[in-house]
Design an enzyme around this catalytic site. Sequence first.
Site, PDB file in Angstrom:
ATOM      1  N   GLN A  49       0.782  -1.212  -0.164  1.00 19.65           N
ATOM      2  CA  GLN A  49       0.085   0.080   0.032  1.00 19.65           C
ATOM      3  C   GLN A  49       0.847   1.254   0.062  1.00 19.65           C
ATOM      4  OE1 GLN A  49      -0.312  -2.470   2.116  1.00 19.65           O
ATOM      5  NE2 GLN A  49      -2.408  -2.930   3.108  1.00 19.65           N
ATOM      6  N   GLN A  65      -0.096  -0.403  -5.732  1.00 19.22           N
ATOM      7  CA  GLN A  65      -1.156  -0.474  -5.032  1.00 19.22           C
ATOM      8  C   GLN A  65      -1.753   0.764  -4.072  1.00 19.22           C
ATOM      9  OE1 GLN A  65      -0.553  -3.863  -2.542  1.00 19.22           O
ATOM     10  NE2 GLN A  65      -2.386  -3.705  -1.335  1.00 19.22           N
ATOM     11  N   ASP A  66      -3.133   0.978  -4.138  1.00 20.96           N
ATOM     12  CA  ASP A  66      -3.639   1.976  -3.413  1.00 20.96           C
ATOM     13  C   ASP A  66      -3.443   3.397  -3.955  1.00 20.96           C
ATOM     14  OD1 ASP A  66      -4.905  -0.026  -2.036  1.00 20.96           O
ATOM     15  OD2 ASP A  66      -4.057   0.312  -0.014  1.00 20.96           O
ATOM     16  N   ASP A  90      -6.439  -2.688  -6.090  1.00 20.88           N
ATOM     17  CA  ASP A  90      -7.264  -1.902  -5.326  1.00 20.88           C
ATOM     18  C   ASP A  90      -6.875  -0.297  -5.529  1.00 20.88           C
ATOM     19  OD1 ASP A  90      -7.829  -4.198  -4.463  1.00 20.88           O
ATOM     20  OD2 ASP A  90      -7.174  -4.318  -2.613  1.00 20.88           O
ATOM     21  N   ARG A 127     -13.158  -5.336  -6.069  1.00 23.86           N
ATOM     22  CA  ARG A 127     -13.508  -6.508  -5.149  1.00 23.86           C
ATOM     23  C   ARG A 127     -13.970  -6.019  -3.891  1.00 23.86           C
ATOM     24  NH1 ARG A 127      -7.822  -8.857  -2.747  1.00 23.86           N
ATOM     25  NH2 ARG A 127      -6.796  -6.991  -2.564  1.00 23.86           N
TER      26      ARG A 127
END
Length: 521
Positions: A317, A339-340, A361, A427
């Site tokens: 993250q 990520q993130d 994500d 998701r």
Amino acid sequence: MKTFLLLATLVATVLPFISSVSGYTKSEITTWCSQTPHPRPCDHFLATNSNRGSIKQKPDFVKALLKVTLDRAEHAGSHTLTLGPKCRNEREKAAWADCLELYEDTISRINKTVDPYKQCSQTDMQTWLSTALTNMETCKEGFEELGVSNNVWPLMNNNVSALISNTLAMNKGGSATNSTYVGASGKKLGFPDWVRPGDRKLLQSSTPRANVVVAQDGSGNYKTIGAAIVAAAKRSGNGRYVIRVKAGVYKENIEIGKKLKNIMLLGDGIGKTIITGSKSVGGGTTTFKSATLAVVGDGFIGRGITIRNTAGPQNHQAVALRSGSDLSVFYQCSFEGYQDTLYVHSNRQFYRECDIYGTVDFIFGNAAVVIQNCNIYARKPPNKTNTLTAQGRTDQNQNTGISIHNCRITAAPDLKGVSGVKTYLGRPWKQYSRTVFMKSNLDGLIDPVGWMPWSGNFALNTLYYGEYMNTGPGSSTAKRVNWKGYHVITSSAVAAKFTVGNFVAGGSWLPATNVPFTSGL
């Protein structure tokens, strides 16, 4: 014995009288609390709180819930402050520091719902309560992701989340389109009263007049963005304050706190004005604090800026932008990470003509957000799987979700021609995760099933995922997941709930920003 019986009779007679004088009895509190998701803490704290007022109708009950929730949040925030010296290491201290900041914002948001001198529609209240609950969840997550003992969280929370959830449930109702803003004269303005007439003229020019200029070559007022933000905090009033950031690469981690309202960062364009940082969970910070640019002060506008996090996929993250700014706008900006990347943390947000890059994500959070006319680029992931979104709604009464409207979803240059990578629309990060893709062009990189589970059957029945009139080779819904919470939206009336006009009440505040937007479908 006679004395005891006399006292018992007196108590039995006087206590109901005292309760009825104050407007309710204990049984009436229990009856009202039975309508909430968490009746036990409701019953306990209302019965023991002397500041609740009389309860005769539902609005009285909501007001009483707000007062007791604010009281418990203030108590829990004070208690959290005392836990600092007990932190055993830097990771515990990092998670604790997040919670202090989040409690401060939670108390501020709840306080706005009870302040008689603040504007607060029913939709505003639901938004700020949704934010308050999101803040509590974020506090808990900080301890979890840094591997810190979760025994601390119950001590910090002390039923605050349950009380916020109760108030959300009882306040539910009303449409975002009904939000109106009233100026000091009492006249309905159609936009928030913090946007002054002079500000509107300022923003209507193609290049708004800057209050200060940031330039690395010394030609402006400041050489760093951070220095300009410090100066902005000392200004008087809350009118629009424009910080022009000239072309250059600014290696800074910027935080625009909740007291800094109506800040505008105006860059020279995507790829020209670049803010870059490299904080990450892998590097020891929480996701919350990993952001290169973090914005909490309401009414923020970002325009013509690239925001990067260069920690790389191996550090997990790593946020480029985190926004918890209510009624905030990002126009012609680029968000680059893995990520993130884009943390749409909370409150009402709008993104227009932006570029968003990432892998896992990479659009996530629990704001009520519409992303419109943007390019969403999936990059080459380290584990052969990309997920565009991970929406974080934990309560079915939160008015939050991610709406992606008229966007283009495709592969970034480093993913083109790479085989074996599966890319999904999203998701379910949390129990009531809510995301819709509407009238967007989905390239062939989207896996035919469309959506990916988080873990087993978690949230598959309670989430809300929708697709409406998308185009492109990845838009076919023929082989999509068969989850109870997944919907192929065929009704324009249903899809309209997720438009700028309805989902974030854009018609009442976006015109003042001079950023183009499509209100409906």
